[in-house]
Design a protein around this motif. Structure first.
Motif, PDB file in Angstrom:
ATOM      1  N   ASP A  72       1.032  -1.183   0.218  1.00 27.61           N
ATOM      2  CA  ASP A  72      -0.041  -0.026   0.126  1.00 27.61           C
ATOM      3  C   ASP A  72       0.911   1.148   0.164  1.00 27.61           C
ATOM      4  OD1 ASP A  72      -1.686   2.034   0.640  1.00 27.61           O
ATOM      5  OD2 ASP A  72      -2.884   1.011   1.812  1.00 27.61           O
ATOM      6  N   ASN A  73       1.134   1.627  -1.126  1.00 32.06           N
ATOM      7  CA  ASN A  73       2.081   2.872  -1.159  1.00 32.06           C
ATOM      8  C   ASN A  73       1.428   4.141  -0.436  1.00 32.06           C
ATOM      9  OD1 ASN A  73       3.746   1.477  -3.168  1.00 32.06           O
ATOM     10  ND2 ASN A  73       2.361   2.092  -4.762  1.00 32.06           N
ATOM     11  N   ALA A  74       0.391   4.348  -0.223  1.00 35.56           N
ATOM     12  CA  ALA A  74      -0.248   5.491   0.428  1.00 35.56           C
ATOM     13  C   ALA A  74       0.050   5.389   2.070  1.00 35.56           C
ATOM     14  CB  ALA A  74      -1.529   5.552   0.474  1.00 35.56           C
ATOM     15  N   LYS A  75       0.419   4.050   2.363  1.00 33.84           N
ATOM     16  CA  LYS A  75       0.834   3.768   3.719  1.00 33.84           C
ATOM     17  C   LYS A  75       2.170   3.628   4.079  1.00 33.84           C
ATOM     18  CE  LYS A  75      -3.714   2.368   5.244  1.00 33.84           C
ATOM     19  NZ  LYS A  75      -4.747   1.283   5.660  1.00 33.84           N
ATOM     20  N   ASN A  76       2.874   3.336   2.930  1.00 31.99           N
ATOM     21  CA  ASN A  76       4.296   2.891   3.132  1.00 31.99           C
ATOM     22  C   ASN A  76       4.518   1.594   3.620  1.00 31.99           C
ATOM     23  OD1 ASN A  76       5.200   5.207   1.615  1.00 31.99           O
ATOM     24  ND2 ASN A  76       5.534   6.290   3.667  1.00 31.99           N
ATOM     25  N   THR A  77       3.385   0.574   3.281  1.00 28.35           N
ATOM     26  CA  THR A  77       3.622  -0.551   3.904  1.00 28.35           C
ATOM     27  C   THR A  77       3.509  -1.589   2.984  1.00 28.35           C
ATOM     28  OG1 THR A  77       2.249   0.239   5.974  1.00 28.35           O
ATOM     29  CG2 THR A  77       1.954  -2.053   5.470  1.00 28.35           C
ATOM     30  N   VAL A  78       4.026  -2.913   3.139  1.00 24.68           N
ATOM     31  CA  VAL A  78       4.315  -4.039   2.341  1.00 24.68           C
ATOM     32  C   VAL A  78       3.750  -5.502   3.322  1.00 24.68           C
ATOM     33  CG1 VAL A  78       6.717  -4.660   3.000  1.00 24.68           C
ATOM     34  CG2 VAL A  78       5.736  -5.373   1.021  1.00 24.68           C
ATOM     35  N   TYR A  79       3.051  -5.942   2.503  1.00 30.34           N
ATOM     36  CA  TYR A  79       2.566  -7.153   3.376  1.00 30.34           C
ATOM     37  C   TYR A  79       2.945  -8.544   2.733  1.00 30.34           C
ATOM     38  CZ  TYR A  79      -0.934  -3.636   4.262  1.00 30.34           C
ATOM     39  OH  TYR A  79      -1.469  -2.494   4.885  1.00 30.34           O
ATOM     40  N   LEU A  80       2.785  -9.490   3.473  1.00 34.04           N
ATOM     41  CA  LEU A  80       3.213 -11.047   2.768  1.00 34.04           C
ATOM     42  C   LEU A  80       2.318 -11.969   3.475  1.00 34.04           C
ATOM     43  CD1 LEU A  80       5.152 -12.858   1.330  1.00 34.04           C
ATOM     44  CD2 LEU A  80       6.529 -13.279   3.538  1.00 34.04           C
ATOM     45  N   GLN A  81       1.519 -12.354   2.402  1.00 37.06           N
ATOM     46  CA  GLN A  81       0.322 -13.312   2.868  1.00 37.06           C
ATOM     47  C   GLN A  81       1.210 -14.815   2.526  1.00 37.06           C
ATOM     48  OE1 GLN A  81      -2.755 -13.320   4.097  1.00 37.06           O
ATOM     49  NE2 GLN A  81      -2.681 -15.433   4.106  1.00 37.06           N
ATOM     50  N   MET A  82       1.165 -15.810   3.567  1.00 34.19           N
ATOM     51  CA  MET A  82       1.787 -16.864   3.384  1.00 34.19           C
ATOM     52  C   MET A  82       0.724 -17.949   3.680  1.00 34.19           C
ATOM     53  SD  MET A  82       5.342 -16.069   5.490  1.00 34.19           S
ATOM     54  CE  MET A  82       4.522 -15.901   7.112  1.00 34.19           C
ATOM     55  N   ASN A  83       0.458 -18.803   2.698  1.00 27.36           N
ATOM     56  CA  ASN A  83      -0.265 -19.834   2.726  1.00 27.36           C
ATOM     57  C   ASN A  83       0.274 -21.089   2.440  1.00 27.36           C
ATOM     58  OD1 ASN A  83      -2.552 -18.130   2.983  1.00 27.36           O
ATOM     59  ND2 ASN A  83      -2.664 -18.058   0.792  1.00 27.36           N
ATOM     60  N   SER A  84      -0.508 -22.384   2.812  1.00 21.97           N
ATOM     61  CA  SER A  84       0.037 -23.578   2.840  1.00 21.97           C
ATOM     62  C   SER A  84       1.625 -23.941   3.263  1.00 21.97           C
ATOM     63  CB  SER A  84       0.147 -23.941   1.268  1.00 21.97           C
ATOM     64  OG  SER A  84      -1.172 -24.058   0.740  1.00 21.97           O
ATOM     65  N   LEU A  85       1.662 -23.178   4.694  1.00 21.90           N
ATOM     66  CA  LEU A  85       2.968 -23.211   5.203  1.00 21.90           C
ATOM     67  C   LEU A  85       3.603 -24.326   5.451  1.00 21.90           C
ATOM     68  CD1 LEU A  85       2.303 -20.143   7.231  1.00 21.90           C
ATOM     69  CD2 LEU A  85       4.421 -20.200   5.728  1.00 21.90           C
ATOM     70  N   LYS A  86       4.918 -24.577   5.296  1.00 30.98           N
ATOM     71  CA  LYS A  86       5.609 -25.933   5.424  1.00 30.98           C
ATOM     72  C   LYS A  86       6.970 -25.654   6.757  1.00 30.98           C
ATOM     73  CE  LYS A  86       5.348 -26.855   0.512  1.00 30.98           C
ATOM     74  NZ  LYS A  86       6.302 -26.872  -0.718  1.00 30.98           N
ATOM     75  N   PRO A  87       6.978 -26.701   7.325  1.00 32.26           N
ATOM     76  CA  PRO A  87       8.098 -26.617   8.277  1.00 32.26           C
ATOM     77  C   PRO A  87       9.227 -25.856   7.931  1.00 32.26           C
ATOM     78  CG  PRO A  87       7.148 -28.640   8.455  1.00 32.26           C
ATOM     79  CD  PRO A  87       6.448 -28.006   7.136  1.00 32.26           C
ATOM     80  N   GLU A  88       9.611 -26.283   6.390  1.00 31.83           N
ATOM     81  CA  GLU A  88      10.764 -25.426   6.054  1.00 31.83           C
ATOM     82  C   GLU A  88      10.891 -23.915   5.745  1.00 31.83           C
ATOM     83  OE1 GLU A  88       9.149 -28.160   4.812  1.00 31.83           O
ATOM     84  OE2 GLU A  88       9.338 -28.315   2.609  1.00 31.83           O
ATOM     85  N   ASP A  89       9.556 -23.415   6.068  1.00 34.24           N
ATOM     86  CA  ASP A  89       9.556 -22.060   6.081  1.00 34.24           C
ATOM     87  C   ASP A  89       9.656 -21.465   7.284  1.00 34.24           C
ATOM     88  OD1 ASP A  89       6.406 -22.724   4.096  1.00 34.24           O
ATOM     89  OD2 ASP A  89       8.314 -21.806   3.325  1.00 34.24           O
ATOM     90  N   THR A  90      10.123 -22.228   8.209  1.00 28.70           N
ATOM     91  CA  THR A  90      10.419 -21.617   9.681  1.00 28.70           C
ATOM     92  C   THR A  90      11.742 -20.795   9.621  1.00 28.70           C
ATOM     93  OG1 THR A  90       9.437 -23.609  10.719  1.00 28.70           O
ATOM     94  CG2 THR A  90      11.157 -22.375  11.960  1.00 28.70           C
ATOM     95  N   ALA A  91      11.745 -19.413   9.978  1.00 26.59           N
ATOM     96  CA  ALA A  91      12.735 -18.566   9.582  1.00 26.59           C
ATOM     97  C   ALA A  91      12.399 -17.294  10.541  1.00 26.59           C
ATOM     98  CB  ALA A  91      13.245 -18.202   8.460  1.00 26.59           C
ATOM     99  N   VAL A  92      13.509 -16.492  10.584  1.00 28.05           N
ATOM    100  CA  VAL A  92      13.027 -14.970  10.770  1.00 28.05           C
ATOM    101  C   VAL A  92      13.045 -14.410   9.611  1.00 28.05           C
ATOM    102  CG1 VAL A  92      14.072 -12.968  11.835  1.00 28.05           C
ATOM    103  CG2 VAL A  92      14.483 -15.013  13.092  1.00 28.05           C
ATOM    104  N   TYR A  93      11.798 -13.768   9.589  1.00 31.51           N
ATOM    105  CA  TYR A  93      11.344 -12.851   8.423  1.00 31.51           C
ATOM    106  C   TYR A  93      11.822 -11.506   8.372  1.00 31.51           C
ATOM    107  CZ  TYR A  93       9.219 -16.972   6.256  1.00 31.51           C
ATOM    108  OH  TYR A  93       9.298 -18.237   5.580  1.00 31.51           O
ATOM    109  N   TYR A  94      12.505 -10.811   7.552  1.00 31.95           N
ATOM    110  CA  TYR A  94      12.870  -9.499   7.445  1.00 31.95           C
ATOM    111  C   TYR A  94      12.090  -8.804   6.441  1.00 31.95           C
ATOM    112  CZ  TYR A  94      16.758 -11.053  10.780  1.00 31.95           C
ATOM    113  OH  TYR A  94      17.277 -11.715  11.647  1.00 31.95           O
ATOM    114  N   CYS A  95      11.836  -7.495   6.702  1.00 25.26           N
ATOM    115  CA  CYS A  95      11.682  -6.668   5.466  1.00 25.26           C
ATOM    116  C   CYS A  95      12.614  -5.701   5.168  1.00 25.26           C
ATOM    117  CB  CYS A  95      10.251  -5.666   6.244  1.00 25.26           C
ATOM    118  SG  CYS A  95       9.823  -4.380   5.128  1.00 25.26           S
ATOM    119  N   GLY A  96      12.756  -5.623   3.893  1.00 22.49           N
ATOM    120  CA  GLY A  96      13.667  -4.804   3.303  1.00 22.49           C
ATOM    121  C   GLY A  96      13.205  -3.850   2.414  1.00 22.49           C
ATOM    122  N   ALA A  97      13.726  -2.368   2.305  1.00 22.41           N
ATOM    123  CA  ALA A  97      13.306  -1.546   1.400  1.00 22.41           C
ATOM    124  C   ALA A  97      14.398  -0.678   1.171  1.00 22.41           C
ATOM    125  CB  ALA A  97      11.969  -0.869   2.011  1.00 22.41           C
TER     126      ALA A  97
END
Length: 121
Positions: A72-97
Motif C-alpha cells: 500500500d504505497n499510501a501507507k508505506n506498507t508491504v504485506y506478505l500473505q503466506m499460505n500452505s506453510l511448511k516446516p521448512e518455511d520456519t525462519a526469521v523474516y525480515y522486511c527490506g526496502a
C-alpha cells in the motif's frame, strides 16, 4: 531517520497461513523496491519476494504459488500473505526496502528488526 517495523509472525501448524506486515516511517521521500527475506538457523539470509513501486513482483521458487506480496504505497506498507506453510518455511523474516530520504537524492536499503515464523509439523 527511517524505521521499518514488522508484525504478524508467530507459530502455526503446517498447512496454515500467516500474514506479515511491514510499515516504513520517517523522513521518506520515496520507496522503490520493498521485499521480504528470511534467515533460518545456520543458514544465510535469502530472498523470499520483492515488489516494486509499480507493482512488479518477484518470488523465490520455493514460495511461488503459496506466498503473495502486496503493498500500500499510501501507507508505506508491504504485506506478505503466506499460505500452505511448511516446516521448512520456519525462519526469521525480515522486511527490506530501498528508500530515498530527504530531498530524494540519497537512497539505500533499510531493514526491519525481523519477526519469527515457526511452522510445526
Amino acid at each position: 531517520q527511517v524505521q521499518l517495523v514488522e508484525s504478524g509472525g508467530g507459530l502455526v501448524q503446517a498447512g496454515g497461513s500467516l500474514r506479515l506486515s511491514c510499515a516504513a516511517s520517517g523522513s521518506i521521500f520515496s520507496i522503490n523496491v520493498m521485499g521480504w527475506y528470511r534467515q533460518a538457523p545456520g543458514k544465510q539470509r535469502e530472498l523470499v519476494t520483492t515488489i516494486t513501486d509499480g507493482g512488479s513482483t518477484n518470488y523465490a521458487d520455493s514460495v511461488k504459488g503459496r506466498f503473495t506480496i502486496s503493498r500500500d504505497n499510501a501507507k508505506n506498507t508491504v504485506y506478505l500473505q503466506m499460505n500452505s506453510l511448511k516446516p521448512e518455511d520456519t525462519a526469521v523474516y525480515y522486511c527490506g526496502a530501498t528508500i530515498a530520504v530527504g530531498d530524494g537524492y540519497n537512497s539505500r536499503r533499510y531493514w526491519g528488526q525481523g519477526t519469527q515464523v515457526t511452522v510445526s509439523s
